[in-house]
Design a protein around this motif. Structure first.
Motif, PDB file in Angstrom:
ATOM      1  N   LEU A  45      25.213 -89.174 108.679  1.00  0.00           N
ATOM      2  CA  LEU A  45      26.427 -88.733 109.369  1.00  0.00           C
ATOM      3  C   LEU A  45      27.373 -89.891 109.688  1.00  0.00           C
ATOM      4  O   LEU A  45      28.579 -89.695 109.795  1.00  0.00           O
ATOM      5  N   TYR A  46      26.826 -91.088 109.848  1.00  0.00           N
ATOM      6  CA  TYR A  46      27.671 -92.238 110.157  1.00  0.00           C
ATOM      7  C   TYR A  46      28.638 -92.506 109.002  1.00  0.00           C
ATOM      8  O   TYR A  46      29.816 -92.807 109.213  1.00  0.00           O
ATOM      9  N   THR A  47      28.133 -92.390 107.781  1.00  0.00           N
ATOM     10  CA  THR A  47      28.962 -92.624 106.597  1.00  0.00           C
ATOM     11  C   THR A  47      29.808 -91.408 106.248  1.00  0.00           C
ATOM     12  O   THR A  47      31.004 -91.514 105.993  1.00  0.00           O
ATOM     13  N   ASN A  48      29.187 -90.235 106.271  1.00  0.00           N
ATOM     14  CA  ASN A  48      29.876 -89.021 105.825  1.00  0.00           C
ATOM     15  C   ASN A  48      31.013 -88.594 106.749  1.00  0.00           C
ATOM     16  O   ASN A  48      32.051 -88.124 106.283  1.00  0.00           O
ATOM     17  N   TYR A  49      30.802 -88.722 108.059  1.00  0.00           N
ATOM     18  CA  TYR A  49      31.783 -88.214 109.015  1.00  0.00           C
ATOM     19  C   TYR A  49      32.279 -89.250 110.012  1.00  0.00           C
ATOM     20  O   TYR A  49      33.090 -88.935 110.882  1.00  0.00           O
ATOM     21  N   GLY A  50      31.802 -90.470 109.901  1.00  0.00           N
ATOM     22  CA  GLY A  50      32.220 -91.502 110.856  1.00  0.00           C
ATOM     23  C   GLY A  50      31.759 -91.199 112.257  1.00  0.00           C
ATOM     24  O   GLY A  50      32.436 -91.510 113.242  1.00  0.00           O
ATOM     25  N   LEU A  51      30.574 -90.592 112.380  1.00  0.00           N
ATOM     26  CA  LEU A  51      30.073 -90.178 113.681  1.00  0.00           C
ATOM     27  C   LEU A  51      29.835 -91.376 114.591  1.00  0.00           C
ATOM     28  O   LEU A  51      29.205 -92.352 114.200  1.00  0.00           O
ATOM     29  N   GLY A  52      30.354 -91.291 115.814  1.00  0.00           N
ATOM     30  CA  GLY A  52      30.075 -92.300 116.826  1.00  0.00           C
ATOM     31  C   GLY A  52      28.980 -91.811 117.755  1.00  0.00           C
ATOM     32  O   GLY A  52      28.659 -90.616 117.778  1.00  0.00           O
ATOM     33  N   LEU A  53      28.402 -92.711 118.543  1.00  0.00           N
ATOM     34  CA  LEU A  53      27.337 -92.353 119.472  1.00  0.00           C
ATOM     35  C   LEU A  53      27.632 -92.904 120.860  1.00  0.00           C
ATOM     36  O   LEU A  53      27.995 -94.073 121.007  1.00  0.00           O
ATOM     37  N   THR A  54      27.470 -92.062 121.866  1.00  0.00           N
ATOM     38  CA  THR A  54      27.429 -92.523 123.254  1.00  0.00           C
ATOM     39  C   THR A  54      26.038 -92.146 123.748  1.00  0.00           C
ATOM     40  O   THR A  54      25.770 -90.984 124.029  1.00  0.00           O
ATOM     41  N   THR A  55      25.150 -93.089 123.793  1.00  0.00           N
ATOM     42  CA  THR A  55      23.734 -92.791 124.026  1.00  0.00           C
ATOM     43  C   THR A  55      23.388 -92.812 125.506  1.00  0.00           C
ATOM     44  O   THR A  55      23.985 -93.544 126.290  1.00  0.00           O
ATOM     45  N   MET A 113      33.371-107.783 128.812  1.00  0.00           N
ATOM     46  CA  MET A 113      33.050-106.507 128.197  1.00  0.00           C
ATOM     47  C   MET A 113      33.638-106.440 126.785  1.00  0.00           C
ATOM     48  O   MET A 113      34.753-106.918 126.557  1.00  0.00           O
ATOM     49  N   GLN A 114      32.914-105.852 125.890  1.00  0.00           N
ATOM     50  CA  GLN A 114      33.397-105.605 124.537  1.00  0.00           C
ATOM     51  C   GLN A 114      33.781-104.130 124.421  1.00  0.00           C
ATOM     52  O   GLN A 114      33.201-103.276 125.094  1.00  0.00           O
ATOM     53  N   TYR A 115      34.725-103.833 123.545  1.00  0.00           N
ATOM     54  CA  TYR A 115      35.170-102.457 123.342  1.00  0.00           C
ATOM     55  C   TYR A 115      35.014-102.094 121.867  1.00  0.00           C
ATOM     56  O   TYR A 115      35.340-102.886 120.984  1.00  0.00           O
ATOM     57  N   LYS A 116      34.504-100.899 121.624  1.00  0.00           N
ATOM     58  CA  LYS A 116      34.254-100.455 120.261  1.00  0.00           C
ATOM     59  C   LYS A 116      34.972 -99.131 120.016  1.00  0.00           C
ATOM     60  O   LYS A 116      35.142 -98.332 120.938  1.00  0.00           O
ATOM     61  N   ASN A 117      35.362 -98.922 118.772  1.00  0.00           N
ATOM     62  CA  ASN A 117      35.927 -97.625 118.422  1.00  0.00           C
ATOM     63  C   ASN A 117      34.849 -96.554 118.540  1.00  0.00           C
ATOM     64  O   ASN A 117      33.685 -96.783 118.201  1.00  0.00           O
ATOM     65  N   LEU A 118      35.240 -95.399 119.037  1.00  0.00           N
ATOM     66  CA  LEU A 118      34.310 -94.279 119.130  1.00  0.00           C
ATOM     67  C   LEU A 118      34.188 -93.664 117.738  1.00  0.00           C
ATOM     68  O   LEU A 118      35.036 -92.874 117.319  1.00  0.00           O
ATOM     69  N   GLY A 119      33.145 -94.081 117.035  1.00  0.00           N
ATOM     70  CA  GLY A 119      32.982 -93.642 115.658  1.00  0.00           C
ATOM     71  C   GLY A 119      34.167 -94.083 114.823  1.00  0.00           C
ATOM     72  O   GLY A 119      34.626 -95.219 114.918  1.00  0.00           O
ATOM     73  N   ARG A 120      34.691 -93.160 114.020  1.00  0.00           N
ATOM     74  CA  ARG A 120      35.808 -93.472 113.136  1.00  0.00           C
ATOM     75  C   ARG A 120      37.155 -93.199 113.800  1.00  0.00           C
ATOM     76  O   ARG A 120      38.207 -93.358 113.196  1.00  0.00           O
ATOM     77  N   SER A 121      37.122 -92.784 115.071  1.00  0.00           N
ATOM     78  CA  SER A 121      38.378 -92.496 115.776  1.00  0.00           C
ATOM     79  C   SER A 121      39.039 -93.793 116.230  1.00  0.00           C
ATOM     80  O   SER A 121      38.459 -94.873 116.148  1.00  0.00           O
ATOM     81  N   PRO A 141      33.551 -82.737 115.206  1.00  0.00           N
ATOM     82  CA  PRO A 141      33.011 -83.542 116.306  1.00  0.00           C
ATOM     83  C   PRO A 141      32.918 -85.018 115.914  1.00  0.00           C
ATOM     84  O   PRO A 141      32.250 -85.348 114.934  1.00  0.00           O
ATOM     85  N   ILE A 142      33.563 -85.870 116.686  1.00  0.00           N
ATOM     86  CA  ILE A 142      33.612 -87.289 116.315  1.00  0.00           C
ATOM     87  C   ILE A 142      32.468 -88.087 116.917  1.00  0.00           C
ATOM     88  O   ILE A 142      32.286 -89.260 116.583  1.00  0.00           O
TER      89      ILE A 142
END
Length: 328
Positions: free
Chosen positions: A196-206, A1-9, A174-175
């Motif tokens: 929003l990805y650039t402006n706020y570091g928005l992450g996605l859980t789809t 499994m790979q792990y990713k940061n939730l957006g910019r958090s 909202p992150i």
């Protein structure tokens, strides 16, 4: 499994996760849930999603009891829930300060947990001032009932407005956003949210990577298996809207590509979602252990999605949304 940061958090979530929608409380009890959740953990999944509305709260009760009986270390997993539909009373739904606070406390009681890692506003609430919602979600965080907050199925404009309020007040915005995303539903993720990805570091859980199971190919014959989601009474309307000839034709067209890679169509569809760099985690659903085992193999399919394969997929589905010049 790979792990990713939730957006910019700094929060790290497994690239594939598991959600309780439809299954917990409708199709599965605690015993079944324990087997599924443990299978997910065995494959490295650390993120589990729920909501107060799922099975009218029963899904949270089942997940909480299952995790308690499994004896997991709480800090090893990331648990999320969503607030919006909490009951039939006038203040039991929406994103008022009252419902956010009371709804969160009720969720924690059902989950048998002191906190959730992540709490979402399940839908936008146009009848509540956005400042009230932002302040209430920050109150929830300040109380230690949640560590981060996000949105689900909000528009880019609404997320931007929430961030504007948060920044003006020196509060947490909202992150993460939780939208539908799959080969048949792409506009929000690939176009609308792009700034929003650039402006706020928005992450996605789809959610719905398999388009409610359509992208597994099991509906290609036009028949609905008795143990499938579309066989449930509550989902028959969704089936009639989804199982249309154009969609099924595209699904059948994807099967030779999956065969070329030597993988099931479902794994190809999940891997395609996870390959998007803006997607932090793809929420999968399953009612059987063997389905989870198969879904998790999608991690190994991601490296197979070369530009040439991606072009072949697009040539079949032809669903890539047109992007405004300003977002290129």
């Amino acid at each position: 499994m790979q792990y990713k940061n939730l957006g910019r958090s700094g929060l790290k979530v497994s690239q594939l996760s598991y959600g309780a929608w439809v299954s917990f409380g409708n199709q599965l009890d605690v015993k079944d849930a324990k087997a599924l959740l443990q299978c997910c953990r065995d494959h490295g999944v650390n993120f589990f999603d729920n909501a107060e509305v799922y099975a009218n709260g029963r899904a949270e009760e089942i997940m909480g009891q299952a995790i308690s009986e499994l004896g997991w270390k709480r800090s090893d997993v990331v648990i999320s829930t969503k607030i919006f539909w909490g009951g039939s009373g006038p203040n039991d739904k929406g994103l008022s300060r009252k419902h956010i606070i009371e709804g969160t406390k009720a969720c924690l009681k059902r989950l048998e947990m002191e906190y959730v890692d992540l709490i979402y506003c399940h839908r936008p609430d146009t009848s509540t001032p956005i400042e009230e919602t932002v302040r209430a979600m920050n109150y929830v965080i300040d109380q230690g009932w949640a560590y981060y907050w996000g949105t689900s199925e909000w528009s880019a404009q609404q997320i931007t407005e929430a961030w504007g309020v948060a920044e003006k007040l020196g509060l947490a915005g909202p992150i993460v956003e939780q939208p539908e995303y799959n080969l048949m539903s792409r506009h929000k993720v690939e176009v609308e949210y792009q700034p929003l990805y650039t402006n706020y570091g928005l992450g996605l859980t789809t959610w719905s990577p398999l388009a409610s199971g359509v992208l597994t190919g099991k509906y290609n014959s036009g028949n609905i298996p008795q143990d499938s989601r579309f066989a449930l009474e509550n989902y028959k309307n969704l089936a009639s809207r989804t199982l249309v000839d154009d969609v099924l034709k595209k699904v059948r067209g994807l099967q030779p590509i999956a065969a070329e890679l030597g993988v099931p169509l479902a794994q190809l569809a999940i891997a395609w979602c996870a390959a998007n760099p803006n997607v932090s985690s793809v929420i999968t659903g399953a009612t059987k252990v063997h389905q989870i085992e198969e879904n998790m193999k999608a991690i190994k399919v991601i490296p197979l999605l070369t530009p040439e394969i991606m072009d072949k997929i697009e040539a079949v589905v032809q669903t890539k949304p047109k992007r405004p010049d300003s977002y290129r």
